[in-house]
Scaffold this active site. Structure first.
Site, PDB file in Angstrom:
ATOM      1  N   ASP A  73       0.814  -1.211   0.000  1.00 22.17           N
ATOM      2  CA  ASP A  73       0.000   0.000   0.000  1.00 22.17           C
ATOM      3  C   ASP A  73       0.854   1.270   0.000  1.00 22.17           C
ATOM      4  OD1 ASP A  73      -2.532   1.181  -0.134  1.00 22.17           O
ATOM      5  OD2 ASP A  73      -2.653   1.468   2.026  1.00 22.17           O
ATOM      6  N   ASP A 133      -4.622  -3.677  -5.322  1.00 17.67           N
ATOM      7  CA  ASP A 133      -4.069  -2.317  -5.416  1.00 17.67           C
ATOM      8  C   ASP A 133      -2.601  -2.285  -5.832  1.00 17.67           C
ATOM      9  OD1 ASP A 133      -6.531  -1.406  -4.624  1.00 17.67           O
ATOM     10  OD2 ASP A 133      -5.909  -0.812  -2.606  1.00 17.67           O
ATOM     11  N   ASP A 158     -11.621   0.320   6.128  1.00 18.03           N
ATOM     12  CA  ASP A 158     -10.615   0.634   5.124  1.00 18.03           C
ATOM     13  C   ASP A 158      -9.414   1.352   5.736  1.00 18.03           C
ATOM     14  OD1 ASP A 158     -12.100  -0.344   2.878  1.00 18.03           O
ATOM     15  OD2 ASP A 158     -13.310   1.475   2.937  1.00 18.03           O
TER      16      ASP A 158
END
Length: 331
Positions: A119, A159, A303
């Protein structure tokens, strides 16, 4: 030279053995090559989920209980992280989940989420170094091969690809993900790499990133395709169109779409946006490009620390209640 009857008998018997051997090999190959997911696919609704744990701790009949109990019953992918399932225990975890899947006549659906600099240091920061990641994904691959009869579905590092241009680490990500594909791939495991979503990268750019993974993998079995809308909220129709656009630029790759939280579409936010709803149950759509839809992000898990939420991945009762407010009315 004359051939004796005994010689003819031996040759015929040998021919029968060869034919039988070929038939057995064909059966074995088919056993190792299960059907890809499609409409009607059911994945595991695990008793090891955070929703199940939340329901067990909530007061019966309370809104917190009703939401958690409902979500615990929905087939949803299980996320594996090195923080929660390190290398020395991840194989046993997968074996336990496979037993659950067999008992439900369901397929095992997993999200592998632990690559280096995960991330890009954002809400879900963490992961392993390169050597640790290789060992971890190797253990996952071994366990999945032992669970081949559950026809596992693997969503690999959500992602990771769509974020790579922004993070400036495309080449590193391609190398890491290609190595993970090689470690996890088998004739019975269907792997979907990150495909972003319809409101992120243009289809051409996303396809170019995915193509690098497909080319870089050394195993030869490679990936089935890509997963879109993971942990996001884009409408299903938009995602189907986007998946077709991306796939048209690739050679024979397919898609799965996350519909776990897109029932009210997107308001443009990605981190705990208010007013969202659960979407269509998994296994309800599919065509020649989109294998099917799945619940990949577990509804009710945060999240990140935004819009009042706890840390990423933590159970958030208020979010669970909000997401299910229309499906448990009157319960």
């Amino acid at each position: 030279m004359a051939i004796s009857r005994r010689t003819i008998t031996i040759l015929v018997a040998a021919g029968v053995v060869v034919v039988v051997g070929i038939a057995i090999a064909a059966v074995a190959l088919n056993a190792r090559s299960p059907e890809p997911p499609g409409p009607g696919t059911r994945v595991l609704a695990s008793a090891q989920s955070k929703a199940t744990d939340a329901a067990s701790r909530a007061a019966a009949g309370s809104p917190e209980y009703d939401a958690a109990q409902y979500l615990s019953e929905q087939p949803t992918a299980i996320w594996l992280t090195p923080e929660g399932d390190p290398t020395d225990v991840v194989g046993e975890r997968i074996a336990d989940l496979a037993e659950e899947a067999r008992a439900q006549s369901a397929r095992l659906a997993l999200v592998v989420y632990g690559l280096p600099e995960r991330d890009c240091g954002g809400q879900s920061a963490g992961g392993l170094d390169d050597d640790g990641y290789a060992a971890w994904t190797g253990a996952i691959g071994d366990a999945l091969r032992a669970a081949a009869d559950t026809s596992p579905l693997v969503m690999l590092e959500p992602d990771s690809l769509a974020l790579a241009p922004e993070c400036g680490n495309v080449s590193e990500r391609v190398s890491q993900l290609a190595s993970a594909v090689d470690a996890i791939a088998s004739d019975s495991t269907w792997i979907y790499v990150d495909g972003g979503h319809s409101d992120w990268l243009p289809a051409g750019e996303m396809a170019g990133l995915i193509e690098q993974i497909d080319r870089a993998s050394d195993d030869g079995r490679g990936i089935r395709g890509f997963a879109t809308n993971v942990s996001n909220f884009q409408p299903t129709d938009d995602e189907v169109a986007y998946a077709h656009d991306v796939a048209a630029r690739l050679d024979g790759l397919h898609a799965v779409i996350d519909t776990s939280r897109n029932g009210a579409g997107s308001n443009g936010e990605w981190c705990n946006p208010p007013g969202r709803l659960v979407g269509e149950p998994g296994g309800t759509i599919g065509d020649d490009v989109v294998d099917t839809n799945l619940w990949i992000k577990p509804p009710g898990e945060s999240d990140g620390e935004c819009n009042g939420g706890p840390a990423a991945g933590r159970w958030w009762p208020e979010a669970a209640i909000g997401l299910t407010r229309e499906v448990i009315v009157g319960d």
